[in-house]
Every structure is written in structure tokens, then in C-alpha cells.
Design an enzyme around this catalytic site. Structure first.
Site, PDB file in Angstrom:
ATOM      1  CB  CYS A 256      -0.980   0.208   1.149  1.00 30.23           C
ATOM      2  SG  CYS A 256      -2.484   0.973   0.890  1.00 30.23           S
ATOM      3  CG  HIS A 354      -4.184  -3.390   3.033  1.00 29.56           C
ATOM      4  ND1 HIS A 354      -3.242  -3.005   3.753  1.00 29.56           N
ATOM      5  CD2 HIS A 354      -4.878  -2.467   2.254  1.00 29.56           C
ATOM      6  CE1 HIS A 354      -3.365  -1.674   3.760  1.00 29.56           C
ATOM      7  NE2 HIS A 354      -4.188  -1.313   2.885  1.00 29.56           N
ATOM      8  CD  GLU A 356      -2.334  -6.308   5.614  1.00 29.10           C
ATOM      9  OE1 GLU A 356      -2.475  -4.726   5.669  1.00 29.10           O
ATOM     10  OE2 GLU A 356      -1.781  -6.516   4.509  1.00 29.10           O
TER      11      GLU A 356
END
Length: 387
Positions: A256, A354, A356
Site C-alpha cells: 500500500c 492488503h 494481510e
């Protein structure tokens, strides 16, 4: 039933939405953005990348599962304000330790409920993200509008130093320790070192002002550039760190904001998107595999490559940079925005979204495996060269 205190939301173009106070009573200003995620409101609120932004939830029912002590992505709520349509009167979940509105009030987050969030979202899509004010103490929209227009803009905002850790800390590997990574904290989410730990990586998280010497002094095998808030054009310090890491051929992975930093380090520019990508349902094409991934996003800026931009099909070719060839590895299928870069001649890659994914889909979790494989290949080749 007790009547709620009235509140107003005023955008910088003068559009006004009435509602009721939700969370803390008071007044707040920021950039109005919307997120399309139907779950994960607690993770959204505690994501440092939302610093100085007023978040509009497009999902109408918010707060249904309350809040708990496990799902925070940082140590506090970071949003500047919160806009919901129909807040839950009672949160119900076996993990809940409290209610969402109480949490907002405790942390001083000014919000507004009862807003037509569909109309507000359509307005932001048409006109773009803009400054906004929410007040449950001001009755005059024109008076609030004047203060909105005096508030700072997101373009030119250097915010990573406002959300970074004040002191370094370590998240240990789970099981066998395989590698060590130094993470430059520009607004890191807790799930990043968790995903690395699951792969045997010990992560040293360092403040945003850290130098390349600080990062490598941890004994790091690689460097991670974290997500974060603000305008990447202001982050000259992290860009200098990334350029030095590229020069030394230290493995790099950026997510990001970190992707934008690495993009700048490679010589590309950045620009502000009209209303950004925020939510957990964004389709991204991995050009290497042809696979379409459903991904989690939170970014209002993007990397500008030659021939690229919103709506333009990014050329699938090697781009020459100061550090050798670079390919655009991932693109957003909604608007062709660059969503990832892969260096050909140095060990570095990025994604704009993202992997994650807290909360969100797990389609891109493999990227942490790719990072571990990149580190492994470099440490193995160094070992052979030192033998």
C-alpha cells in the site's frame, strides 16, 4: 426511548446531510472517504491508514457484533470521524467485550448516524473524496462549512510520523526462526507481523524516521515497507531508505503506502485517485499467473508509470529504471490502476492492496510466501558466495 442529539455532516462543496450524534459529542474534520466492506468495522477503525479521514460505511448495519479485545489493528482508533446509516442498538457476539458506540465515545471519536450513506457515497463517487466536517454542537451548516474549508487537505499531508511506533519492538517467529525482517513502520497493521511470524520470520518494527543503518543493525535479511496514511509525495525520508536498500540489493517488500514509497524509489511518480479504493472486494489481476484475486484495499493515492493511469491499460512490458527493469505485476480490474510492481534485476516487489486482509479475503496471502521465498533465495546465494 431517549431521543438522540442531532448532528450535521457538511462536505466542502456545501452538500449537507442531517443525522444524529453517534459516539462522542463534538466536532471533527477530515477527508470524507467510503469503504465497501460489509464486515471488519473494528479493523477499519483501528487501521492507521485512516488517520485524518472521516470514514463512511456503505454497509447499512454497523455495530452488530460489538467490539472485542482481539481484532484491533493498532493500539487505538485512528479515524477522524465515523458515518453510519443504521447502528445496532445492541451488539451480540460471543467474543464481544463492549459496544461500538461506547468505544467511539471513550476514544473521543465524533460520529453521525441516520445518514443516507448511499446518497453520500454516490456523491463522493461523482465529485471525489473531499474535506468534511461532522458536528453535534453546531447547528448552522454555513458556519461549519467555513471551518471545513479551512481544514487541511490530504494532498501534501505528511502523516506517517504521526502514526508510527515511538520505539522499536519485535514480533517473534512462530516455531522455527528462519529469517529476520526489519519493518519500517509508516502505519503498520498488527496482522502484517503475524502473517510473517507464521512463516518463521522475526519482525523488528522500527519508527518511520529510521535510517537504512538502523534497519540493517537488527540483523535483517530483508526490509518491509508498511502501509500508512498521507501523501506519498511527502515521504522523502522513507524513499531515500528504499533507494539505498535497492542499491545494496537488500530484499524489499512494500504494501500500500509502502508500495508507493518503493515506486517513488524506483523513479515513478504518484497521484491522487478521485475517490480511492477502500473495501474488501476489489478485483485485481496477477499478470504472472492470470489469476483474478478478490482483495482488500485502503488507498487514495497510486503509482504513476509510463502509459498508466485511471482508465488506461498499463503496458505489460519491462520499464527501465535506475535499478534495472521493472514490470507492473498487478492491475485493478475496475479502473486499471497499478496494484503491484516487480523488479527484474533487484530483489524487490510491491502490492498496492492488503494481503494481510484483516478483515477481508485471503486470496493474496501467498504474497508473504513469495516474500519468504525471495529472502530464502537471496540468503542461500549469499551463503554460497561466502563459502
Amino acid at each position: 426511548m431517549t431521543r438522540r442529539r442531532s448532528a450535521i455532516l457538511v462536505l466542502e462543496d456545501g452538500r449537507t446531510f442531517p443525522g444524529e450524534a453517534y459516539g462522542s459529542v463534538g466536532e471533527t474534520f477530515g477527508e470524507a472517504v467510503f469503504t465497501t466492506g460489509m464486515t471488519g468495522y473494528q479493523e477499519t477503525l483501528t487501521d492507521p491508514s485512516y488517520h485524518r479521514q472521516v470514514v463512511v460505511q456503505t454497509a447499512p448495519h454497523i455495530g452488530n457484533t460489538g467490539v472485542n479485545g482481539e481484532d484491533d489493528e493498532s493500539g487505538r482508533i485512528w479515524v477522524a470521524g465515523y458515518v453510519v446509516r443504521d447502528p445496532a442498538r445492541i451488539g451480540s457476539n460471543w467474543r464481544a467485550t463492549g459496544g461500538l458506540e461506547d468505544r467511539l465515545a471513550t476514544e473521543g471519536v465524533v460520529g453521525i448516524s441516520g445518514v443516507d450513506t448511499r446518497a453520500l457515497t454516490r456523491h463522493l463517487r461523482d465529485r471525489g473524496a473531499m474535506r468534511v466536517g461532522i458536528s453535534s454542537v453546531e447547528k448552522d451548516p454555513q458556519s461549519l462549512l467555513a471551518r471545513v474549508r479551512q481544514s487541511p487537505q490530504m494532498v501534501g499531508a505528511d502523516l506517517s510520523t504521526e502514526v508510527t511506533t515511538p520505539e522499536p519492538y519485535v514480533v517473534d517467529a512462530i516455531g522455527e526462526h528462519r529469517f529476520t525482517v526489519a519493518a519500517l513502520d509508516l502505519g503498520i497493521k498488527r496482522n502484517v507481523p503475524r502473517r510473517l511470524a507464521a512463516r518463521g520470520v522475526r519482525t523488528h518494527v522500527l519508527p518511520a524516521s529510521s535510517s537504512i543503518e538502523d534497519l540493517l543493525a537488527t540483523g535483517a535479511d530483508a526490509i518491509f515497507l508498511s502501509p500508512g496514511p498521507g501523501d506519498p509525495a511527502t515521504a522523502d525520508g522513507p524513499v531515500a531508505v528504499a533507494r539505498e536498500a535497492l542499491r545494496r540489493q537488500v530484499p524489499l517488500f512494500g504494501i500500500c503506502f509502502g508500495s508507493q514509497i518503493l515506486g517513488r524509489a524506483l523513479g515513478f511518480g504518484t497521484y491522487k485517485l478521485g475517490y480511492g479504493h477502500r473495501g474488501i472486494n476489489q478485483p485485481v489481476l496477477d499478470r504472472a499467473t492470470g489469476k483474478v484475486e478478490v482483495t482488500s484495499h485502503n488507498h487514495g493515492f497510486a503509482v504513476q508509470v509510463p502509459g498508466g493511469g485511471v482508465g488506461a491499460v498499463v503496458p505489460d512490458q519491462v520499464i527501465d529504471t535506475d535499478f534495472g527493469g521493472v514490470r507492473v505485476s498487478h492491475v485493478c480490474l475496475n479502473d486499471n490502476v497499478v496494484e503491484g510492481l516487480r523488479a527484474v534485476d533487484v530483489p524487490a516487489f510491491t502490492v498496492q492492496y492488503h494481503p494481510e486482509a484483516a478483515a477481508g479475503p485471503h486470496d493474496a496471502d501467498y504474497l508473504f510466501d513469495r516474500f519468504a521465498e525471495l529472502i530464502g533465495s537471496r540468503t542461500h546465494s549469499k551463503g554460497r558466495s561466502n563459502a
